[in-house]
Scaffold this active site. Sequence first.
Site, PDB file in Angstrom:
ATOM      1  CG  HIS A  67      -0.305   0.003   2.542  1.00 39.83           C
ATOM      2  ND1 HIS A  67       0.046   1.154   3.218  1.00 39.83           N
ATOM      3  CD2 HIS A  67       0.040  -1.016   3.368  1.00 39.83           C
ATOM      4  CE1 HIS A  67       0.570   0.842   4.388  1.00 39.83           C
ATOM      5  NE2 HIS A  67       0.586  -0.473   4.509  1.00 39.83           N
ATOM      6  CG  ASP A  69      -3.097   3.671   2.447  1.00 43.40           C
ATOM      7  OD1 ASP A  69      -2.459   2.696   1.995  1.00 43.40           O
ATOM      8  OD2 ASP A  69      -4.048   3.545   3.244  1.00 43.40           O
ATOM      9  CG  ASP A 100       2.847   0.410   7.946  1.00 38.35           C
ATOM     10  OD1 ASP A 100       2.624  -0.326   6.982  1.00 38.35           O
ATOM     11  OD2 ASP A 100       2.014   0.624   8.849  1.00 38.35           O
ATOM     12  CD  GLU A 134      -2.805  -1.960   5.618  1.00 37.25           C
ATOM     13  OE1 GLU A 134      -2.889  -2.937   6.386  1.00 37.25           O
ATOM     14  OE2 GLU A 134      -2.380  -0.842   5.985  1.00 37.25           O
ATOM     15  CD  GLU A 135      -1.556   2.052   7.516  1.00 34.61           C
ATOM     16  OE1 GLU A 135      -2.340   1.734   8.440  1.00 34.61           O
ATOM     17  OE2 GLU A 135      -0.357   1.730   7.505  1.00 34.61           O
ATOM     18  CD  GLU A 163       1.089  -4.139   6.076  1.00 28.32           C
ATOM     19  OE1 GLU A 163       1.663  -3.538   7.004  1.00 28.32           O
ATOM     20  OE2 GLU A 163       0.217  -3.602   5.362  1.00 28.32           O
TER      21      GLU A 163
END
Length: 378
Positions: A67, A69, A100, A134-135, A163
């Site tokens: 991801h 974001d 992350d 994702e977040e 991740e």
Amino acid sequence: MYSETVDLAMNLISRNSVTPADGGCQDLIAHRLGTLDFELEHMPANSVSNLWCRRGFQSPVLTFAGHTDVVPVGNLDRWNTPPFVPTVSNGWLFGRGAADMKSSVAAMVVATERFIANHPKHKGSIAFLITSDEEGEAIHGTRHVMTKLQRRNEHLDWCIIGEPSSQSTVGDTIRIGRRGSLNGELVIEGNIGHVAYPEKTPNVVHRAMPVLSELANRVWDEGNEAFPPTTFQISNVQAGTGAHNVIPGEVSVSFNFRFNTEQTPDALKNEVEDKLKPLSNEFNYRIEWQQSGLPFLSTRGEFMRTVFDVVQETTGANPVPSTSGGTSDGRFIAPCGVETVELGPVNTTIHKYNECVNLKELETLTIIYERILERLLI
């Protein structure tokens, strides 16, 4: 001069992409993969950016998922350097998304570039699934893409999610599944009254505390071979008018279950609601549930064995399989029959001020990804 992976990671970190924004990250990734003859497909949904790229039409399909974001940065004064100005200091790369997970996305892209340069006629297919959701709510991101792929019978065989799975050094932990997550929003309604006359107005907070304490202290299960025990955590409690001499009229409680395969959401809901029933003799209450993920455990086959072997050979350490941590987009991929692992940087600074990743370990991660490609697709 920095490595290709660090350069790309810095470029991605410099783009403000607080969820669900992408900040142009996916266009940058698409451009680089497009020069490698990947077929590019943007799959936006609502305000979410999704990118699906594939090189090759044959099986097996090895997918890199991630991801672009990031979570909000919080108080800027708490950052030593601006969060979207990537900064290298003492062998570390700082910035929001460094751990992350923009750095692992960069490592995936660079590893793929290196692999294709050496093996342009590799077998099978390489794919990328990148989202900017994702977040956030995780409704219009990976879940949306996987639904579209399933509808057109496009099957994935293996998936690496970048991740930040590692605990102390890169590769020391590999996630092979995740616990489920169930949120509850409880409101118990009483009456306001004067604190000097508690006999006239039952205190809703006092009545609720024993029930909440029982839920918090309960041993829900012992876990199993693959999963740790189920946990119950209260995250927010609100009550009162702000005055010291007024009995609260209601109490609001937010809580979360992280549950394993020994439990079901319905069983957990029923247990909580059974514990609340005695309160109905004095108070009205309501509870709203939100399930953000079911527990999943990936199948263990050739792919997983290869990943563990490569990490051990590259780092010299024996990686630990794990199902701990929060939720991830693996919950939308693994249940589709895709052998899935989560393998990324150390997670010590994720979601924190001064988030960072070690430069040497970022290069190690790139090498690991490239060697996995070599083992499986040549």
